[in-house]
Design an enzyme around this catalytic site. Structure first.
Site, mmCIF file in Angstrom:
data_model
loop_
_atom_site.group_PDB
_atom_site.id
_atom_site.type_symbol
_atom_site.label_atom_id
_atom_site.label_comp_id
_atom_site.label_asym_id
_atom_site.label_seq_id
_atom_site.Cartn_x
_atom_site.Cartn_y
_atom_site.Cartn_z
ATOM 1 N N ASP A 103 -67.071 -4.563 -60.674
ATOM 2 C CA ASP A 103 -67.268 -4.658 -62.113
ATOM 3 C C ASP A 103 -68.770 -4.746 -62.422
ATOM 4 O O ASP A 103 -69.533 -3.854 -62.059
ATOM 5 C CB ASP A 103 -66.481 -5.865 -62.635
ATOM 6 C CG ASP A 103 -66.405 -5.951 -64.143
ATOM 7 O OD1 ASP A 103 -65.564 -5.255 -64.725
ATOM 8 O OD2 ASP A 103 -67.179 -6.719 -64.731
ATOM 9 N N HIS A 268 -57.241 -5.149 -61.850
ATOM 10 C CA HIS A 268 -58.703 -5.063 -61.824
ATOM 11 C C HIS A 268 -59.322 -6.032 -60.828
ATOM 12 O O HIS A 268 -60.319 -5.711 -60.181
ATOM 13 C CB HIS A 268 -59.239 -5.349 -63.229
ATOM 14 C CG HIS A 268 -60.732 -5.349 -63.341
ATOM 15 N ND1 HIS A 268 -61.502 -4.226 -63.115
ATOM 16 C CD2 HIS A 268 -61.601 -6.344 -63.663
ATOM 17 C CE1 HIS A 268 -62.776 -4.525 -63.307
ATOM 18 N NE2 HIS A 268 -62.867 -5.802 -63.628
#
Length: 288
Positions: A103, A268
Site C-alpha cells: 500500500d 487487501h
C-alpha cells in the site's frame, strides 16, 4: 512487538528518527507497511523471513512511533520517505538490500527503487499501482472506492479537521472494508492501528496529499526520461484489475521489465490474511 525482534530508534535525516523492529540474520530485507497500519502488519511474514534474513520493519515517517515532522511540501514526498529507508538500512550496516512495500509503503518503495537502483537488489509491491497509474485508472463511479485519496489531496485544513473529528470511524472503515478475513487483524492489533493513526492525522494526510502533487511530478519526470525499475520485481495484487477495467500487469510491465505479477484471493491486508503465500512469493523473488 514482533516475536524475536528488537525495537530501536534510528536517525535517518535531520530531526527525524524512525521506530524500527529488527530481527534475524542473513541478507537484509526491508518491509514497509501500508495504511492505516504500522510495522506490526508484518508480524507473521517477518518472523518467518528472519529464519535466514536480517529483517528490518520500520514505521514510515509520519506513522506509528516514528517522528512526524511538519510538512513543507516535500517532507512527505515519496522521494524523501524513500531516502529515509536507504539511510535507515545504511545506519544498520547494509549498503544493499531487498525492499518490500504494501500500500503506501509500496509507493515509498517504488520511489526508493527508482532513485537508488544500485542499492535495492529486489523489489516487491503488495496491492498498489504506481502513483501515475493509480490516478489514471480512477475515473467515473469506480473512483468512489478511492474517495479518501481525493479527500486527503485537498489543501491543508479541511481534511485534517474532518478526519480528526471522527478518526477511529474513518480509519476503522478501511480496516473493515478492505479485509476479507476480519479475524486476520485481532482486536489488540486493530486498537494499536487506530491509536497510531489517530495520533498521526496531519502527517498521514500530508503523505496522501504528496501523492496528488509532488509525487506525480517525480513520476512524470521518470516517465519522460524512460526510467525503469532495473531490479527483479514481484507484484502481488488482489484480483480486482478486470473489475475496475484495466490490466494491472500491463501497467506494472511498463515500469518493471523483469516482472513477476500474480493475483491473490485474500483481501487487501494480504500479509496478515495470507502470510504463507506472501512469504513464498518473497522467497521466490529473492532467488531471481
Amino acid at each position: 512487538m514482533i516475536t524475536g525482534f528488537t525495537q530501536r530508534r534510528v536517525t535517518v535525516a535531520d530531526g527525524v528518527e524512525l521506530n524500527v523492529a529488527v530481527g534475524g540474520s542473513g541478507s537484509p530485507i526491508v518491509l514497509l507497511h501500508g495504511f492505516p497500519q504500522t510495522h506490526l502488519m508484518w508480524r507473521h511474514v517477518a518472523a518467518d523471513l528472519a529464519a535466514d534474513h536480517t529483517v528490518i520493519c520500520p514505521d514510515l515517517r509520519g506513522y506509528g512511533d516514528s517522528d512526524k515532522p511538519a510538512d513543507d511540501g516535500e517532507t512527505y514526498s515519496k522521494r524523501t520517505m524513500g531516502a529515509d529507508i536507504v539511510a535507515l538500512a545504511q545506519a544498520l550496516g547494509h549498503d544493499r538490500f531487498a525492499l518490500v512495500g504494501h500500500d503506501r509503503g509500496a509507493l515509498v518503495a517504488i520511489r526508493a527503487a527508482l532513485d537508488h537502483p544500485d542499492t535495492i537488489t529486489h523489489f516487491a509491491s503488495l496491492d498498489v499501482l504506481p502513483t501515475l497509474d493509480m490516478w489514471d485508472v480512477m475515473h467515473g463511479t469506480t473512483a468512489a472506492v478511492g474517495f479518501h485519496l481525493y479527500l486527503m489531496a485537498q489543501p491543508p485544513g479541511l481534511p485534517e479537521r474532518m478526519i480528526s473529528a471522527s478518526a477511529d470511524a474513518f480509519f476503522g472503515h478501511f480496516l473493515d472494508i478492505w479485509a476479507n478475513d476480519p479475524n486476520a487483524i485481532p482486536a489488540d492489533v486493530r486498537a494499536e492501528y487506530l491509536k497510531a493513526s489517530r495520533e498521526a492525522v496531519p502527517s498521514i494526510v500530508a503523505d496522501y496529499r504528496a501523492s496528488a502533487g509532488i509525487d506525480v511530478e517525480h513520476d512524470q519526470a521518470d516517465l519522460r526520461a524512460g526510467t525503469k525499475l532495473r531490479m527483479p520485481v514481484a507484484v502481488l495484487q488482489q484480483d480486482w484489475g478486470s473489475a475496475l477495467g484495466f490490466d494491472a500487469a500491463a501497467r506494472w510491465q511498463a515500469w518493471a521489465p523483469d516482472l513477476e505479477h500474480n493475483t491473490v484471493t485474500c483481501g487487501h491486508f494480504m500479509a496478515e490474511e495470507s502470510p504463507a503465500e506472501i512469504v513464498k512469493a518473497l522467497r521466490d523473488l529473492l532467488t531471481r
